[in-house]
Scaffold this motif. Structure first.
Motif, PDB file in Angstrom:
ATOM      1  N   THR A  76     -46.948 -47.211  83.535  1.00 33.65           N
ATOM      2  CA  THR A  76     -45.723 -46.595  83.038  1.00 33.65           C
ATOM      3  C   THR A  76     -45.648 -45.132  83.463  1.00 33.65           C
ATOM      4  O   THR A  76     -44.577 -44.626  83.820  1.00 33.65           O
ATOM      5  CB  THR A  76     -45.632 -46.709  81.507  1.00 33.65           C
ATOM      6  N   GLU A  77     -46.787 -44.449  83.456  1.00 32.45           N
ATOM      7  CA  GLU A  77     -46.818 -43.053  83.892  1.00 32.45           C
ATOM      8  C   GLU A  77     -46.501 -42.952  85.382  1.00 32.45           C
ATOM      9  O   GLU A  77     -45.781 -42.041  85.813  1.00 32.45           O
ATOM     10  CB  GLU A  77     -48.189 -42.440  83.597  1.00 32.45           C
ATOM     11  N   ARG A  78     -47.011 -43.879  86.182  1.00 31.73           N
ATOM     12  CA  ARG A  78     -46.689 -43.878  87.613  1.00 31.73           C
ATOM     13  C   ARG A  78     -45.195 -44.084  87.824  1.00 31.73           C
ATOM     14  O   ARG A  78     -44.583 -43.456  88.692  1.00 31.73           O
ATOM     15  CB  ARG A  78     -47.482 -44.978  88.330  1.00 31.73           C
ATOM     16  N   LEU A  79     -44.611 -44.985  87.040  1.00 26.97           N
ATOM     17  CA  LEU A  79     -43.174 -45.226  87.123  1.00 26.97           C
ATOM     18  C   LEU A  79     -42.406 -43.962  86.731  1.00 26.97           C
ATOM     19  O   LEU A  79     -41.432 -43.581  87.396  1.00 26.97           O
ATOM     20  CB  LEU A  79     -42.794 -46.393  86.212  1.00 26.97           C
ATOM     21  N   ARG A  80     -42.850 -43.316  85.659  1.00 31.76           N
ATOM     22  CA  ARG A  80     -42.201 -42.080  85.210  1.00 31.76           C
ATOM     23  C   ARG A  80     -42.250 -41.001  86.297  1.00 31.76           C
ATOM     24  O   ARG A  80     -41.251 -40.327  86.566  1.00 31.76           O
ATOM     25  CB  ARG A  80     -42.875 -41.566  83.936  1.00 31.76           C
ATOM     26  N   GLU A  81     -43.418 -40.839  86.908  1.00 33.44           N
ATOM     27  CA  GLU A  81     -43.578 -39.813  87.941  1.00 33.44           C
ATOM     28  C   GLU A  81     -42.636 -40.058  89.115  1.00 33.44           C
ATOM     29  O   GLU A  81     -42.032 -39.123  89.654  1.00 33.44           O
ATOM     30  CB  GLU A  81     -45.030 -39.784  88.427  1.00 33.44           C
ATOM     31  N   LYS A  82     -42.511 -41.319  89.527  1.00 36.46           N
ATOM     32  CA  LYS A  82     -41.618 -41.632  90.647  1.00 36.46           C
ATOM     33  C   LYS A  82     -40.158 -41.386  90.280  1.00 36.46           C
ATOM     34  O   LYS A  82     -39.373 -40.877  91.092  1.00 36.46           O
ATOM     35  CB  LYS A  82     -41.818 -43.085  91.086  1.00 36.46           C
ATOM     36  N   LEU A  83     -39.788 -41.750  89.060  1.00 38.00           N
ATOM     37  CA  LEU A  83     -38.403 -41.550  88.642  1.00 38.00           C
ATOM     38  C   LEU A  83     -38.109 -40.061  88.474  1.00 38.00           C
ATOM     39  O   LEU A  83     -36.996 -39.608  88.779  1.00 38.00           O
ATOM     40  CB  LEU A  83     -38.143 -42.305  87.334  1.00 38.00           C
ATOM     41  N   GLN A  84     -39.094 -39.296  88.014  1.00 38.10           N
ATOM     42  CA  GLN A  84     -38.905 -37.856  87.839  1.00 38.10           C
ATOM     43  C   GLN A  84     -38.531 -37.173  89.157  1.00 38.10           C
ATOM     44  O   GLN A  84     -37.731 -36.217  89.179  1.00 38.10           O
ATOM     45  CB  GLN A  84     -40.171 -37.222  87.274  1.00 38.10           C
ATOM     46  N   LYS A  85     -39.082 -37.662  90.260  1.00 37.72           N
ATOM     47  CA  LYS A  85     -38.796 -37.065  91.571  1.00 37.72           C
ATOM     48  C   LYS A  85     -37.338 -37.246  91.993  1.00 37.72           C
ATOM     49  O   LYS A  85     -36.865 -36.568  92.909  1.00 37.72           O
ATOM     50  CB  LYS A  85     -39.728 -37.662  92.631  1.00 37.72           C
ATOM     51  N   LYS A  86     -36.637 -38.150  91.317  1.00 36.85           N
ATOM     52  CA  LYS A  86     -35.238 -38.413  91.659  1.00 36.85           C
ATOM     53  C   LYS A  86     -34.273 -37.441  90.978  1.00 36.85           C
ATOM     54  O   LYS A  86     -33.100 -37.366  91.363  1.00 36.85           O
ATOM     55  CB  LYS A  86     -34.858 -39.841  91.261  1.00 36.85           C
ATOM     56  N   PHE A  87     -34.751 -36.705  89.953  1.00 33.86           N
ATOM     57  CA  PHE A  87     -33.845 -35.888  89.156  1.00 33.86           C
ATOM     58  C   PHE A  87     -34.409 -34.490  88.922  1.00 33.86           C
ATOM     59  O   PHE A  87     -35.632 -34.278  88.980  1.00 33.86           O
ATOM     60  CB  PHE A  87     -33.578 -36.565  87.804  1.00 33.86           C
ATOM     61  N   TYR A 158     -31.194 -58.276  82.076  1.00 33.02           N
ATOM     62  CA  TYR A 158     -31.746 -59.536  82.581  1.00 33.02           C
ATOM     63  C   TYR A 158     -30.900 -60.181  83.665  1.00 33.02           C
ATOM     64  O   TYR A 158     -31.423 -60.859  84.568  1.00 33.02           O
ATOM     65  CB  TYR A 158     -31.929 -60.520  81.419  1.00 33.02           C
ATOM     66  N   ASN A 159     -29.580 -60.019  83.596  1.00 35.55           N
ATOM     67  CA  ASN A 159     -28.698 -60.686  84.565  1.00 35.55           C
ATOM     68  C   ASN A 159     -28.071 -59.716  85.556  1.00 35.55           C
ATOM     69  O   ASN A 159     -27.122 -60.070  86.253  1.00 35.55           O
ATOM     70  CB  ASN A 159     -27.603 -61.448  83.833  1.00 35.55           C
ATOM     71  N   ASP A 160     -28.595 -58.505  85.621  1.00 34.02           N
ATOM     72  CA  ASP A 160     -28.089 -57.529  86.588  1.00 34.02           C
ATOM     73  C   ASP A 160     -28.448 -57.995  88.000  1.00 34.02           C
ATOM     74  O   ASP A 160     -29.619 -58.251  88.299  1.00 34.02           O
ATOM     75  CB  ASP A 160     -28.711 -56.156  86.307  1.00 34.02           C
ATOM     76  N   PRO A 161     -27.476 -58.128  88.884  1.00 38.38           N
ATOM     77  CA  PRO A 161     -27.750 -58.643  90.236  1.00 38.38           C
ATOM     78  C   PRO A 161     -28.823 -57.845  90.980  1.00 38.38           C
ATOM     79  O   PRO A 161     -29.640 -58.419  91.709  1.00 38.38           O
ATOM     80  CB  PRO A 161     -26.394 -58.541  90.937  1.00 38.38           C
ATOM     81  N   GLU A 162     -28.813 -56.524  90.811  1.00 38.47           N
ATOM     82  CA  GLU A 162     -29.805 -55.697  91.493  1.00 38.47           C
ATOM     83  C   GLU A 162     -31.209 -55.993  90.967  1.00 38.47           C
ATOM     84  O   GLU A 162     -32.167 -56.112  91.735  1.00 38.47           O
ATOM     85  CB  GLU A 162     -29.478 -54.209  91.312  1.00 38.47           C
ATOM     86  N   TYR A 163     -31.334 -56.131  89.647  1.00 37.21           N
ATOM     87  CA  TYR A 163     -32.632 -56.469  89.057  1.00 37.21           C
ATOM     88  C   TYR A 163     -33.115 -57.828  89.546  1.00 37.21           C
ATOM     89  O   TYR A 163     -34.297 -58.006  89.877  1.00 37.21           O
ATOM     90  CB  TYR A 163     -32.531 -56.458  87.531  1.00 37.21           C
ATOM     91  N   ASP A 321     -38.378 -50.214  94.649  1.00 35.35           N
ATOM     92  CA  ASP A 321     -37.039 -50.756  94.403  1.00 35.35           C
ATOM     93  C   ASP A 321     -36.715 -50.769  92.907  1.00 35.35           C
ATOM     94  O   ASP A 321     -35.551 -50.637  92.517  1.00 35.35           O
ATOM     95  CB  ASP A 321     -36.854 -52.151  95.026  1.00 35.35           C
ATOM     96  N   LEU A 322     -37.731 -50.882  92.046  1.00 33.32           N
ATOM     97  CA  LEU A 322     -37.493 -50.758  90.607  1.00 33.32           C
ATOM     98  C   LEU A 322     -37.107 -49.326  90.258  1.00 33.32           C
ATOM     99  O   LEU A 322     -36.209 -49.092  89.432  1.00 33.32           O
ATOM    100  CB  LEU A 322     -38.734 -51.174  89.818  1.00 33.32           C
ATOM    101  N   VAL A 323     -37.778 -48.374  90.883  1.00 31.00           N
ATOM    102  CA  VAL A 323     -37.440 -46.957  90.661  1.00 31.00           C
ATOM    103  C   VAL A 323     -35.994 -46.701  91.052  1.00 31.00           C
ATOM    104  O   VAL A 323     -35.242 -46.019  90.329  1.00 31.00           O
ATOM    105  CB  VAL A 323     -38.398 -46.041  91.454  1.00 31.00           C
ATOM    106  N   GLU A 324     -35.569 -47.253  92.178  1.00 36.78           N
ATOM    107  CA  GLU A 324     -34.186 -47.084  92.630  1.00 36.78           C
ATOM    108  C   GLU A 324     -33.211 -47.727  91.642  1.00 36.78           C
ATOM    109  O   GLU A 324     -32.131 -47.181  91.372  1.00 36.78           O
ATOM    110  CB  GLU A 324     -34.011 -47.692  94.019  1.00 36.78           C
TER     111      GLU A 324
END
Length: 335
Positions: A76-87, A158-163, A321-324
């Motif tokens: 979860t921390e790795r995910l947070r770090e990657k998402l933080q770089k986007k904003f 759950y039904n989001d096409p991108e997900y 792609d999850l980060v995106e």
């Protein structure tokens, strides 16, 4: 109003020591959204479960613990770090149970001047014991400590096409060349939870999950799980015979949604299913229920029953792609 994002995942003990596991399990299992029967929560839990279960659970956690700590926390921390770089505004994380707490996550955001916060429960499907308890707890903490904050929540996706495309690609990336079946194993919940979350009083377990435009689908975990499986199956171009769905991790003797994963794994070989790939779409991050219960115990059950090849497909974890995908959700919120 300065914006901020809070990722919220399930949680983990602070260590594999029995005392830490007991503290974590107590917080987790005393949540009325998890164990909603009062005598189980207030009598059976303290007298029969908490005295013995933590030691066994601690042994299970030791099997999957990483040098950096709990896999779920680390991922979860790795995910947070990657998402933080986007904003250019803060992105923090919290756990519904254990540390870092929701209170500490909101404190971090507030200390950085955030007033408008987008809360992302890291659960694709809606359930009383996942998304609903995260929302309730976060609102409770906000009302008690941070009354001036504005909170917005990401709904079940759950039904989001991108997900769906991301999950399908993740499965494709790990799928062996030869397999008899792909097993979609979702975390189980008691049947009564389905009815409790249905504000429309129209749900009939097993009778309406595959009907279109049923009002109860908005909060029906069983429907949403089967919808994910079907959408991913189509995205991958698999036949109905190549896919099966089950539910794991039941507790107690009350009816839980079926079929059960352990019985499914044990029964596959005698039906000629000898090579399988297993994925756990109820989880964004790998954790005890995926790494120990599925990848270790599930594999052992399948092979001992006569299975030949068992492939565990990791959760989405911190895939780019999850980060995106989460970046797009944050941008939608900002817009």
């Amino acid at each position: 109003m300065k914006k901020g994002v809070l990722l919220v995942n399930l949680g983990s003990p602070d260590s594999t020591e029995t005392k830490d596991v007991r503290r974590y399990l107590k917080e987790f299992l005393t949540d009325p959204k998890v164990i909603d029967v009062w005598y189980v929560r207030n009598i059976i839990l303290p007298l029969f479960i908490l005295p013995s279960r933590p030691k066994k659970s601690a042994e299970a956690y030791r099997k999957i613990w990483w040098d950096e700590g709990s896999p779920l926390i680390v991922l979860t921390e790795r995910l947070r770090e990657k998402l933080q770089k986007k904003f250019d505004f803060p992105v923090e994380m919290a756990m519904r149970y254990g540390n870092p707490s929701i209170k500490s996550g909101l404190e971090k955001l507030k200390s950085q001047g955030c007033e408008d916060i987008f809360v992302i429960p890291l659960y694709p499907q809606y359930a009383m014991s996942t998304t609903e308890t995260v929302i309730d707890k976060t609102n409770e903490v906000k009302d008690k400590y941070f009354t001036d904050l504005k909170l917005t929540y990401l709904p079940a996706f759950y039904n989001d096409p991108e997900y769906i495309k991301i999950l399908a690609q993740s499965i494709k990336d790990h799928l062996p060349e030869e397999f008899d079946k792909v097993l979609f194993s979702y975390h189980g919940i008691p049947e009564r939870h389905i009815y409790k979350t249905d504000k429309t009083n129209t749900c009939e377990i097993g009778k309406c999950c595959f009907k279109e435009d049923k009002p109860s689908h908005a909060t029906c975990y069983r429907h949403q799980s089967y919808k994910v499986t079907e959408l991913v199956r189509k995205e991958l171009g698999l036949t109905n015979k190549q896919v099966f769905q089950s539910f794991q991790s039941r507790l107690g003797s009350d009816p839980w949604i079926q079929p059960y994963t352990d019985a499914t794994l044990e029964g596959f070989p005698e039906k000629g299913v000898k090579k399988i790939a297993v994925v756990a779409p109820a989880f964004i991050s790998d954790c005890l229920e995926t790494l120990e219960e599925l990848e270790m115990e599930g594999k052992e059950e399948f092979l001992e029953a006569g299975g030949e090849e068992f492939t565990y497909i990791p959760c989405l974890n911190d895939r780019d792609d999850l980060v995106e995908f989460l970046e797009h959700k944050v941008n939608d919120w900002m817009a």
